[in-house]
Motif scaffolding. Structure first.
Motif, PDB file in Angstrom:
ATOM      1  N   SER A 179       0.920  -1.155  -0.010  1.00 12.00           N
ATOM      2  CA  SER A 179       0.187   0.069   0.042  1.00 12.00           C
ATOM      3  C   SER A 179       0.911   1.314   0.006  1.00 12.00           C
ATOM      4  CB  SER A 179      -1.009  -0.172   1.158  1.00 12.00           C
ATOM      5  OG  SER A 179      -0.178  -0.063   2.413  1.00 12.00           O
ATOM      6  N   LYS A 180       2.184   1.059   0.305  1.00 13.85           N
ATOM      7  CA  LYS A 180       2.949   2.300   0.124  1.00 13.85           C
ATOM      8  C   LYS A 180       3.600   2.452  -1.358  1.00 13.85           C
ATOM      9  CE  LYS A 180       2.782   2.955   4.783  1.00 13.85           C
ATOM     10  NZ  LYS A 180       2.290   4.338   5.022  1.00 13.85           N
TER      11      LYS A 180
ATOM     12  N   ALA B 125       5.913  -2.118   8.774  1.00 14.21           N
ATOM     13  CA  ALA B 125       4.520  -1.584   8.123  1.00 14.21           C
ATOM     14  C   ALA B 125       4.722  -0.278   7.747  1.00 14.21           C
ATOM     15  CB  ALA B 125       3.406  -1.491   9.399  1.00 14.21           C
ATOM     16  N   PRO B 126       5.523   0.785   8.179  1.00 11.11           N
ATOM     17  CA  PRO B 126       5.732   2.158   7.386  1.00 11.11           C
ATOM     18  C   PRO B 126       6.263   1.733   6.111  1.00 11.11           C
ATOM     19  CG  PRO B 126       6.758   2.081   9.655  1.00 11.11           C
ATOM     20  CD  PRO B 126       6.349   0.660   9.335  1.00 11.11           C
TER      21      PRO B 126
ATOM     22  N   LEU C 250       6.058  -1.303   4.388  1.00  8.15           N
ATOM     23  CA  LEU C 250       5.141  -2.254   3.321  1.00  8.15           C
ATOM     24  C   LEU C 250       3.817  -2.083   3.179  1.00  8.15           C
ATOM     25  CD1 LEU C 250       6.811  -5.818   4.605  1.00  8.15           C
ATOM     26  CD2 LEU C 250       7.576  -4.247   2.823  1.00  8.15           C
ATOM     27  N   GLY C 251       3.397  -1.375   4.383  1.00  4.67           N
ATOM     28  CA  GLY C 251       2.040  -1.012   4.202  1.00  4.67           C
ATOM     29  C   GLY C 251       1.361  -2.141   5.235  1.00  4.67           C
TER      30      GLY C 251
END
Lengths: 267, 78
Positions: free
Chosen positions: A198-199, B17-18, B20-21
């Motif tokens: 999503s990034k 998470a920052p 990969l999402g």
């Protein structure tokens, strides 16, 4: 991110100039612009991808993938330059000079592009990261097969059966569309894989690379068809696909460079 | 931010998470734990080196070896 913005602006200006040239300019000037722009765009893409190679200190899979792409781009740059020299400087009629000495460089370049993208996909699938939905892979493969059947029917078979086309011309005319289909399949798979992130900063390089290859493919298909019909001439609007493809791949390199730099700075 | 009941899993998630999402971070933790024969809800400190190395290897392709190793070190140090 300033370099990304500048590269986008530069790419936009080049493509806009490209379109304006095809619409408003004719004759020898259009020929020069049409043959020179791919050289410029290939050089820009080399700069973008080279920035990634320069940044990566360890020779591992990441560097290997980007290095293969860079070598492919260098071969393409040589091919574009040769084509420019033959057509603009030596003023050869490229319709009678097909395949030209530039074609082997494009063909070798393709092999490196193929090796780069397949290495990326194989490594990803083995890395233990989520693969996504199997149905999507099957849809991509099925769509590629349908596209290959259509292409065989409407382009490959007519070229192969054409008695007026020499063996060398047939071989080169068939090489591009056949190999492009495999690149389309791999590009769509790569695009699906990275779209799961999503990034955008993380997925952007590979989305741009896949889009770049897709642009190459569209132009290659038109080029093969028009060359076979003896209707291809410099200054064709479909040439934009090659220029856009180069610029997108170069942009991918800039995004990748920024991503790695950003993570390093956050340490 | 997704909350794992296991505090170590949650911290691993917060590290990756920052980049990969949310979805991919959860998927990556799940698949790397599965690969190492671990239960993602029961990760313990002594499991961290193997998980960190597996995650680094997986992320290497996207961020380069140095950055991937840096993230692995953060996980190992939890």
């Amino acid at each position: 991110m300033k370099n990304v913005r500048n590269y986008w602006i530069l790419s936009g200006i080049i493509i806009f100039f490209n379109i304006v040239a095809y619409v408003f300019i004719e004759g020898n000037t259009l020929l020069i612009i049409s043959d020179l722009l791919p050289v410029v765009c290939a050089a820009l893409s080399i700069m973008g991808v080279a920035s990634v190679i320069y940044y990566l200190k360890t020779f591992d899979i990441t560097k290997k993938v980007w290095l293969l792409m860079l070598i492919g781009l260098v071969f393409n740059f040589i091919a574009e330059l040769l084509y420019f020299v033959f057509e603009v400087i030596q003023q050869r009629n490229m319709d009678d000079f097909f395949p030209s000495y530039a074609d082997p460089f494009w063909i070798i370049g393709f092999v490196f592009f193929f090796a780069s993208i397949i290495s990326m996909i194989i490594y990803y699938l083995r890395s233990g990261m989520p693969h996504g939905k199997t149905q999507i892979y099957l849809i991509i493969i099925f769509s590629t097969i349908v596209l290959a059947i259509l292409e065989t029917n409407f382009l490959l078979l007519p070229i192969a059966r054409d008695p007026e086309t020499s063996f060398a011309q047939k071989a080169v005319s068939l090489f591009y569309p056949i190999t492009d289909i495999s690149i389309v399949c791999l590009s769509l798979i790569a695009m699906y894989i990275v779209n799961q992130f999503s990034k955008r900063l993380f997925s952007m390089p590979w989305i741009l690379i896949a889009l770049g290859y897709l642009f190459f493919t569209v132009s290659d298909l038109f080029y093969s068809y028009l060359s076979w019909q003896d209707e291809y001439s410099a200054g064709n609007i479909f040439d934009i696909g090659w220029n856009a493809g180069y610029l997108l791949i170069g942009l991918a390199g800039i995004y990748q460079f920024n991503l790695m730099k950003k993570i390093k700075e956050e340490r | 931010m997704t909350a794992y009941e296991n505090i170590i899993t949650q911290k691993i998630y917060e590290i990756i998470a920052p980049y990969l999402g949310d979805l991919m971070a959860k998927g990556a933790i799940r698949s790397q734990c599965k690969k190492a024969g671990l239960d993602e809800t029961k990760i313990q400190r002594h499991d961290l080196p193997v998980i960190a190395q597996n995650l680094a290897k997986a992320m290497n392709l996207f961020v380069g070896a140095e950055n991937a190793q840096m993230l692995a070190n953060k996980i190992k140090a939890l």
